[in-house]
Enzyme design. Structure first.
Site, mmCIF file in Angstrom:
data_model
loop_
_atom_site.group_PDB
_atom_site.id
_atom_site.type_symbol
_atom_site.label_atom_id
_atom_site.label_comp_id
_atom_site.label_asym_id
_atom_site.label_seq_id
_atom_site.Cartn_x
_atom_site.Cartn_y
_atom_site.Cartn_z
ATOM 1 N N HIS A 290 40.336 -22.859 -21.949
ATOM 2 C CA HIS A 290 41.285 -21.980 -21.277
ATOM 3 C C HIS A 290 42.700 -22.477 -21.565
ATOM 4 C CE1 HIS A 290 40.479 -25.167 -18.188
ATOM 5 N NE2 HIS A 290 41.798 -25.166 -18.202
HETATM 6 C C1 T46 Z 1 42.366 -28.121 -17.212
HETATM 7 C C2 T46 Z 1 41.347 -29.042 -17.766
HETATM 8 C C3 T46 Z 1 41.942 -30.191 -18.500
HETATM 9 C C4 T46 Z 1 39.147 -26.420 -8.189
HETATM 10 O O1 T46 Z 1 38.693 -25.803 -7.211
HETATM 11 N N1 T46 Z 1 40.247 -27.220 -8.063
HETATM 12 C C5 T46 Z 1 40.770 -27.921 -9.094
HETATM 13 O O2 T46 Z 1 41.775 -28.629 -8.902
HETATM 14 C C6 T46 Z 1 40.142 -27.811 -10.376
HETATM 15 C C7 T46 Z 1 40.710 -28.570 -11.577
HETATM 16 C C8 T46 Z 1 39.032 -27.034 -10.501
HETATM 17 N N2 T46 Z 1 38.540 -26.353 -9.420
HETATM 18 C C9 T46 Z 1 37.316 -25.567 -9.580
HETATM 19 C C10 T46 Z 1 37.410 -24.365 -10.506
HETATM 20 C C11 T46 Z 1 35.986 -24.267 -11.054
HETATM 21 O O3 T46 Z 1 35.198 -23.528 -10.153
HETATM 22 O O4 T46 Z 1 36.330 -26.430 -10.142
HETATM 23 C C12 T46 Z 1 35.496 -25.711 -11.042
HETATM 24 C C13 T46 Z 1 35.517 -26.366 -12.428
HETATM 25 O O5 T46 Z 1 36.817 -26.150 -13.030
HETATM 26 P P1 T46 Z 1 37.011 -25.785 -14.562
HETATM 27 O O6 T46 Z 1 35.812 -25.091 -15.059
HETATM 28 O O7 T46 Z 1 38.322 -25.100 -14.717
HETATM 29 O O8 T46 Z 1 37.071 -27.261 -15.216
HETATM 30 P P2 T46 Z 1 37.482 -27.675 -16.686
HETATM 31 O O9 T46 Z 1 37.036 -29.076 -16.868
HETATM 32 O O10 T46 Z 1 37.004 -26.667 -17.684
HETATM 33 O O11 T46 Z 1 39.097 -27.617 -16.689
HETATM 34 C C14 T46 Z 1 39.823 -28.547 -15.935
HETATM 35 C C15 T46 Z 1 40.950 -27.844 -15.160
HETATM 36 O O12 T46 Z 1 40.385 -26.784 -14.373
HETATM 37 C C16 T46 Z 1 41.987 -27.263 -16.056
HETATM 38 O O13 T46 Z 1 43.141 -26.932 -15.293
HETATM 39 O O14 T46 Z 1 43.426 -27.952 -17.798
HETATM 40 O O15 T46 Z 1 40.407 -29.525 -16.792
#
Ligand code: T46
Length: 132
Positions: A50
């Protein structure tokens, strides 16, 4: 200009061991509104996939290592994070992917804002349309 911008953190350690410090608007170039950690990542997992419209972040491998891909829609570059003394500055409007997490990897991310799903662009084609 390279998409990969590292911040070097001084090791303030001594004979007792190591210490690194992260301070908003000093060695971290924004107000730190949120900190999150990614750990115990399963083998062959790719995370990220993303971009953010406005969020700025610094990612630091506090333990172990992982690889980051940053893409601005024109160029795609890879960075390795493998020490707490090195942070990857991830500006807004960059597509990111994280992969090759070591079993012991603890990736800490310092973020310039609280969590806001509306700041995410989770589709690569939409990202390209947004930046060009
Ligand atoms: C990024 C990369 C480097 C939350 O509720 N709060 C938070 O602060 C974060 C980071 C995530 N979430 C929730 C959203 C999703 O339901 O946790 C779940 C997993 O998040 P996501 O799939 O976005 O995780 P990554 O590892 O793909 O991405 C993360 C960060 O979300 C993003 O901002 O830049 O790490």
């Amino acid at each position: 200009m390279s998409l990969i911008k590292f911040i070097e953190f001084k090791n303030l350690g001594d004979e007792r061991g190591n210490l690194v410090s992260f301070e908003e608007n000093k060695n971290i170039p924004f107000d730190i509104k949120r900190v999150y950690c990614i750990y115990a990542t399963k083998d062959n997992t790719v995370r990220g996939l993303h971009a953010h419209k406005t969020l700025k972040q610094v990612a630091i491998a506090i333990n172990g290592c992982c690889k980051f891909i940053l893409d601005n829609g024109l160029n795609r570059e890879e960075a390795i994070l493998d020490t707490p003394t090195k942070g990857l500055l991830i500006d807004s409007c960059l597509w990111r992917e994280m992969h090759d997490f070591s079993d012991d990897c603890v990736l800490m991310v310092l973020a310039s804002d609280i969590y806001d799903e509306s700041d995410y662009i989770r589709d690569f084609q939409r990202f390209i349309e947004a930046v060009y």
